[in-house]
Design a protein around this motif. Structure first.
Motif, PDB file in Angstrom:
ATOM      1  N   LEU A 171       0.826  -1.211   0.000  1.00  0.00           N
ATOM      2  CA  LEU A 171       0.000   0.000   0.000  1.00  0.00           C
ATOM      3  C   LEU A 171       0.859   1.258   0.000  1.00  0.00           C
ATOM      4  O   LEU A 171       0.512   2.259  -0.631  1.00  0.00           O
ATOM      5  N   ILE A 172       1.988   1.223   0.715  1.00  0.00           N
ATOM      6  CA  ILE A 172       2.888   2.377   0.709  1.00  0.00           C
ATOM      7  C   ILE A 172       3.453   2.587  -0.699  1.00  0.00           C
ATOM      8  O   ILE A 172       3.592   3.712  -1.168  1.00  0.00           O
ATOM      9  N   LYS A 173       3.755   1.461  -1.389  1.00  0.00           N
ATOM     10  CA  LYS A 173       4.281   1.540  -2.759  1.00  0.00           C
ATOM     11  C   LYS A 173       3.184   1.750  -3.803  1.00  0.00           C
ATOM     12  O   LYS A 173       3.483   1.874  -4.991  1.00  0.00           O
ATOM     13  N   LYS A 174       1.896   1.706  -3.366  1.00  0.00           N
ATOM     14  CA  LYS A 174       0.735   1.827  -4.254  1.00  0.00           C
ATOM     15  C   LYS A 174       0.660   0.679  -5.254  1.00  0.00           C
ATOM     16  O   LYS A 174       0.191   0.831  -6.382  1.00  0.00           O
ATOM     17  N   ASN A 175       1.108  -0.506  -4.798  1.00  0.00           N
ATOM     18  CA  ASN A 175       1.019  -1.730  -5.600  1.00  0.00           C
ATOM     19  C   ASN A 175      -0.232  -2.483  -5.158  1.00  0.00           C
ATOM     20  O   ASN A 175      -0.172  -3.445  -4.389  1.00  0.00           O
ATOM     21  N   TYR A 176      -1.398  -2.044  -5.643  1.00  0.00           N
ATOM     22  CA  TYR A 176      -2.673  -2.513  -5.110  1.00  0.00           C
ATOM     23  C   TYR A 176      -2.988  -3.961  -5.486  1.00  0.00           C
ATOM     24  O   TYR A 176      -3.623  -4.678  -4.708  1.00  0.00           O
ATOM     25  N   GLU A 177      -2.561  -4.415  -6.673  1.00  0.00           N
ATOM     26  CA  GLU A 177      -2.838  -5.793  -7.092  1.00  0.00           C
ATOM     27  C   GLU A 177      -2.134  -6.775  -6.163  1.00  0.00           C
ATOM     28  O   GLU A 177      -2.726  -7.768  -5.720  1.00  0.00           O
ATOM     29  N   ALA A 178      -0.859  -6.510  -5.867  1.00  0.00           N
ATOM     30  CA  ALA A 178      -0.119  -7.381  -4.944  1.00  0.00           C
ATOM     31  C   ALA A 178      -0.724  -7.320  -3.545  1.00  0.00           C
ATOM     32  O   ALA A 178      -0.820  -8.344  -2.848  1.00  0.00           O
ATOM     33  N   ALA A 179      -1.167  -6.133  -3.114  1.00  0.00           N
ATOM     34  CA  ALA A 179      -1.787  -5.993  -1.788  1.00  0.00           C
ATOM     35  C   ALA A 179      -3.049  -6.835  -1.693  1.00  0.00           C
ATOM     36  O   ALA A 179      -3.323  -7.464  -0.647  1.00  0.00           O
ATOM     37  N   GLU A 180      -3.833  -6.883  -2.782  1.00  0.00           N
ATOM     38  CA  GLU A 180      -5.075  -7.660  -2.774  1.00  0.00           C
ATOM     39  C   GLU A 180      -4.789  -9.159  -2.634  1.00  0.00           C
ATOM     40  O   GLU A 180      -5.470  -9.873  -1.888  1.00  0.00           O
ATOM     41  N   LYS A 181      -3.757  -9.642  -3.336  1.00  0.00           N
ATOM     42  CA  LYS A 181      -3.393 -11.069  -3.230  1.00  0.00           C
ATOM     43  C   LYS A 181      -2.874 -11.391  -1.833  1.00  0.00           C
ATOM     44  O   LYS A 181      -3.203 -12.440  -1.266  1.00  0.00           O
ATOM     45  N   ASN A 182      -2.062 -10.519  -1.282  1.00  0.00           N
ATOM     46  CA  ASN A 182      -1.532 -10.753   0.070  1.00  0.00           C
ATOM     47  C   ASN A 182      -2.631 -10.686   1.120  1.00  0.00           C
ATOM     48  O   ASN A 182      -2.541 -11.353   2.158  1.00  0.00           O
ATOM     49  N   ALA A 183      -3.682  -9.887   0.883  1.00  0.00           N
ATOM     50  CA  ALA A 183      -4.809  -9.818   1.818  1.00  0.00           C
ATOM     51  C   ALA A 183      -5.534 -11.159   1.887  1.00  0.00           C
ATOM     52  O   ALA A 183      -5.995 -11.576   2.961  1.00  0.00           O
ATOM     53  N   GLU A 184      -5.632 -11.861   0.738  1.00  0.00           N
ATOM     54  CA  GLU A 184      -6.260 -13.194   0.731  1.00  0.00           C
ATOM     55  C   GLU A 184      -5.455 -14.165   1.595  1.00  0.00           C
ATOM     56  O   GLU A 184      -6.024 -14.937   2.373  1.00  0.00           O
ATOM     57  N   ASN A 185      -4.121 -14.135   1.467  1.00  0.00           N
ATOM     58  CA  ASN A 185      -3.267 -15.017   2.282  1.00  0.00           C
ATOM     59  C   ASN A 185      -3.333 -14.642   3.760  1.00  0.00           C
ATOM     60  O   ASN A 185      -3.338 -15.511   4.638  1.00  0.00           O
ATOM     61  N   TYR A 186      -3.386 -13.352   4.032  1.00  0.00           N
ATOM     62  CA  TYR A 186      -3.493 -12.884   5.428  1.00  0.00           C
ATOM     63  C   TYR A 186      -4.770 -13.420   6.066  1.00  0.00           C
ATOM     64  O   TYR A 186      -4.750 -13.975   7.176  1.00  0.00           O
ATOM     65  N   THR A 187      -5.887 -13.298   5.371  1.00  0.00           N
ATOM     66  CA  THR A 187      -7.165 -13.801   5.888  1.00  0.00           C
ATOM     67  C   THR A 187      -7.120 -15.310   6.082  1.00  0.00           C
ATOM     68  O   THR A 187      -7.613 -15.845   7.092  1.00  0.00           O
ATOM     69  N   HIS A 188      -6.508 -16.017   5.130  1.00  0.00           N
ATOM     70  CA  HIS A 188      -6.431 -17.483   5.188  1.00  0.00           C
ATOM     71  C   HIS A 188      -5.704 -17.946   6.451  1.00  0.00           C
ATOM     72  O   HIS A 188      -6.214 -18.788   7.213  1.00  0.00           O
ATOM     73  N   TYR A 189      -4.511 -17.401   6.697  1.00  0.00           N
ATOM     74  CA  TYR A 189      -3.728 -17.855   7.858  1.00  0.00           C
ATOM     75  C   TYR A 189      -4.296 -17.319   9.178  1.00  0.00           C
ATOM     76  O   TYR A 189      -4.149 -17.967  10.223  1.00  0.00           O
ATOM     77  N   ALA A 190      -4.943 -16.166   9.141  1.00  0.00           N
ATOM     78  CA  ALA A 190      -5.598 -15.664  10.355  1.00  0.00           C
ATOM     79  C   ALA A 190      -6.738 -16.580  10.769  1.00  0.00           C
ATOM     80  O   ALA A 190      -6.931 -16.873  11.963  1.00  0.00           O
ATOM     81  N   LYS A 191      -7.500 -17.088   9.771  1.00  0.00           N
ATOM     82  CA  LYS A 191      -8.592 -18.023  10.081  1.00  0.00           C
ATOM     83  C   LYS A 191      -8.048 -19.354  10.562  1.00  0.00           C
ATOM     84  O   LYS A 191      -8.626 -19.977  11.462  1.00  0.00           O
ATOM     85  N   ARG A 192      -6.946 -19.809   9.983  1.00  0.00           N
ATOM     86  CA  ARG A 192      -6.343 -21.075  10.438  1.00  0.00           C
ATOM     87  C   ARG A 192      -5.843 -20.961  11.870  1.00  0.00           C
ATOM     88  O   ARG A 192      -5.885 -21.927  12.640  1.00  0.00           O
TER      89      ARG A 192
END
Length: 713
Positions: A423-444
């Motif tokens: 988000l600091i780099k304004k790389n929104y596509e990569a941020a969206e993919k990393n958000a999916e992984n963040y949610t996945h491991y947070a739920k696990r």
């Protein structure tokens, strides 16, 4: 030890924001040192912190002078080096004088000698109820070096109990009863008859009362005064274990100081010390008490009492440090709890210092999760203060610390760091993919705090991508989840995101907006973050301003102004001033409006916010024109034009030229007015080419004015 200037400056600035003792505790410095730095910093700034070391030139002393000095000092053994230097009129350092005359033996009378013991006493607590007084007194037996060797407690402070304590201490400390030694004290009311009967009958000792005796006890478990909250913790836990120890058996582990209950002894009894002496507080007992205090802090967080939580964490950490218990894992856990609490309540300067300590401690014990989390929060603080380079640096350190983590929590923290970095780099596509992984491991990991935070990231990502409707959907999902799981800080962030979308005019359900503002006010107060409630009033005022309900807007904007100045970031305060000034201008209260704009210009210049400097001068220019103060209006218009060109605000630049043309018309300078109108038309056309915005009304006005001027020429 020599400290760098930048470090001293940072300590001084934080000491002024907090207080000297807190800054000293955070940086591990002596409070007197910090106080001395602060005084110098206030007077001379950073130059006052430079260590100025005097260059002492050695002066030669002749052999004849040295012999005279030796003879003088042998005749005057009490003379100091300063006296000697003054007597002989020497111009040399005291160090040189000491070296040259070091062979002289001085017959000095020592107050204490090796083997002497020092007896001291103090009151632990005193409770008064009606006519009854309940007190607890502490007796300590110290060596000449200041080490506390033996401690006792009694509810009755009298000569008999003091003598009994001395006997019990000697039975533990002195194995050779025939060897002679002295006990030094300032206590005057010890009866010699009782001392002879109880102590001297068993031990070859003398009692010497010295009024000028200075205690030099080393800080230990029962005698630390450096941290105010430490003594409360120690004595509270002491009373608890004192009442329990008689029935709970002997506590394990090494005793910090041998401690006895004097009231359980009789002067005539023998060998009772084995039966009745017990360690009321061992390291194990104290450590358990500190864990209980930490649990109280955790409970206070769950109850949203953040002031109490901060007090409990500080008490536990202070007591842990003063008791010298070596448990770096527990120390790190307490530090992380305090730092995260300060970060969540937006005390960023204090949090930054603690997170830096966490980094150092995490490296020592190789705790990569805590190291990555500490680096992440430091990066977030840098980002909040608009230091993009520093933020990316610490985010990179966080990624390196967490990249090899095997557990689900480590992976969740890793992807959280990647999102913020993207988000600091304004790389929104990569941020969206990393958000999916963040949610996945947070739920696990089943961590409700991280699940709610991961859902909030989607709202933030889509908001920055300007996909406002998708952002509103995700903010709504995250808000509902965080409310169910009591993630209050994330709830406030979610509501703020939704309100920002309403402020842009994307969502137009005004009843829902009122509900959100009320919820923000409720949850911000529940979280102990007073500034958010002021910010919500500010947003409500902006909302009413945009709906042209100026009476309601001015009330809310005025009430939130002082709160935003005290508690909120500078941006909110200057934005609050801007909208308050515009509201006054819309209501026709020109004097109040111009005062707001002048204050806004000064405040914006202090923080180098050129946008708001431009906006304030623009409105001030219009106000002066409406008040027919054309000289001031023209001056402001020229300032506005210069700054607008610098910031590429071509519409405002054209508007400034238009006002200058209208002022020239008022002064009957038609040729000059025509020139200004042509310049205004030029900048309006540039604005249309860049943005495609329809400003036909302004264009037609200027063309009409130009057509009127040409025939008159």
């Amino acid at each position: 030890m020599k400290y760098p200037l930048e470090f001293k400056k940072e300590v001084c600035e934080n000491a002024q924001k907090l207080n000297i003792k807190s800054a000293a505790l955070m940086y591990g410095l002596n409070s007197d040192t910090v106080g001395r730095w602060v005084r110098k910093y206030k007077v001379s700034g950073i130059n006052g912190l430079t260590a100025v070391r005097r260059v002492i030139k050695k002066k030669k002393l002749s052999l004849d002078t040295i012999n005279k000095i030796k003879e003088y000092r042998s005749l005057h053994p009490d003379a100091t080096l300063k006296d000697v230097r003054s007597y002989f009129g020497l111009n040399c350092s005291l160090v040189l004088l000491s070296k040259k005359t070091s062979g002289i033996k001085r017959n000095e009378r020592k107050t204490t000698i090796r083997g002497d013991l020092i007896l001291s006493t103090r009151k632990v607590y005193e409770i008064k109820f009606r006519h009854e007084v309940s007190s607890l007194h502490e007796f300590s037996m110290c060596s000449c070096a200041g080490k506390t060797d033996f401690t006792g407690f009694t509810q009755t402070k009298n000569s008999r109990n003091i003598c009994l304590f001395i006997k019990l201490a000697l039975s533990t400390l002195k194995t050779d009863k025939k060897k002679h030694f002295r006990i030094l004290t300032r206590l005057k009311y010890i009866k010699l008859a009782e001392f002879d009967t109880i102590v001297r009958s068993a031990y070859n000792t003398d009692l010497i009362v010295c009024e000028d005796l200075k205690y030099a006890r080393k800080s230990g478990l029962y005698c630390s005064h450096k941290i105010k909250s430490t003594s409360d913790i120690i004595y509270d836990s002491y009373r608890h274990y004192f009442s329990q120890a008689a029935t709970s058996g002997v506590l394990k582990n090494a005793v910090v100081t041998p401690l006895i209950n004097i009231d359980r002894f009789k002067a005539t009894a023998k060998y009772e010390i084995i039966k009745y002496s017990f360690p009321a507080e061992t390291k194990t007992a104290l450590f358990e008490a500190l864990k209980d205090i930490k649990k109280d802090g955790d409970s206070a967080v769950l109850e949203f009492d953040y002031e109490k939580a901060e007090r409990e964490y500080e008490k536990a950490y202070s007591a842990l440090m003063s008791s010298e218990i070596k448990d770096p894992e527990f120390q790190l856990e307490l530090l992380m709890k305090r730092a995260e609490l300060l970060y969540n309540t937006e005390n960023y300067q204090s949090a930054l210092m603690l997170f830096r300590d966490c980094v150092v401690l995490s490296k020592i014990i190789t705790s990569y999760e805590n190291l990555g989390s500490a680096y992440f929060h430091i990066g977030m603080i840098y980002n909040i203060f608009h230091n993009r380079k520093g933020a990316l640096k610490y985010m990179l350190n966080s990624k390196r610390a967490l990249v090899n983590g095997e557990e689900d929590l480590s992976k969740a923290l890793y992807y959280r760091t990647l999102i913020k970095s993207d988000l600091i780099k304004k790389n929104y596509e990569a941020a969206e993919k990393n958000a999916e992984n963040y949610t996945h491991y947070a739920k696990r990991n089943c961590a409700a705090e991280f699940i709610g935070n991961s859902l909030s990231q989607y709202g933030l990502i889509y908001y920055q991508k300007k996909e406002y409707k998708r952002s509103a959907i995700w903010y709504g999902k995250a808000m509902r989840y965080n409310i169910e799981n009591n993630n209050i800080f994330d709830v406030c962030e979610n509501i703020q995101g939704l309100i920002n979308i309403y402020a842009l005019g994307i969502l137009k359900n005004y009843n829902k907006l009122k509900i959100l503002l009320a919820e923000l006010r409720y949850y911000s107060r529940k979280a102990g973050m007073v500034h958010i409630s002021y910010e919500s009033d500010y947003r409500m005022g902006v909302y009413y301003y945009n709906r042209s309900e100026y009476a309601a807007a001015v009330k809310l904007l005025y009430s939130s102004l002082q709160g935003n100045k005290l508690y909120s970031p500078e941006y909110f305060y200057i934005s609050n001033l801007y909208f308050l000034g515009r509201t006054y201008y819309a209501l026709g209260e020109l004097n109040k409006a111009i005062r707001c704009m002048n204050r806004l210009s000064i405040s914006a210049q202090k923080v180098n916010n050129l946008d708001y400097v431009l906006y304030s001068n623009r409105i001030a220019c219009k106000i002066y024109y409406d008040k027919e103060s054309y000289k001031r209006s023209a001056k402001k218009a020229k300032e506005v034009f210069a700054l607008a060109i610098k910031l590429s605000e071509f519409y405002i630049a054209g508007e400034a030229k238009k006002i200058l043309a209208m002022i020239a018309d008022k002064r009957l300078k038609h040729l000059k007015a025509c020139t200004y109108y042509n310049k205004a038309l030029e900048y309006y056309n540039i604005f249309i080419q860049e943005t495609g915005t329809d400003i036909s009304q302004e264009i037609n006005f200027i063309k009409n004015m130009i057509s009127q001027k040409i025939p008159s020429q």
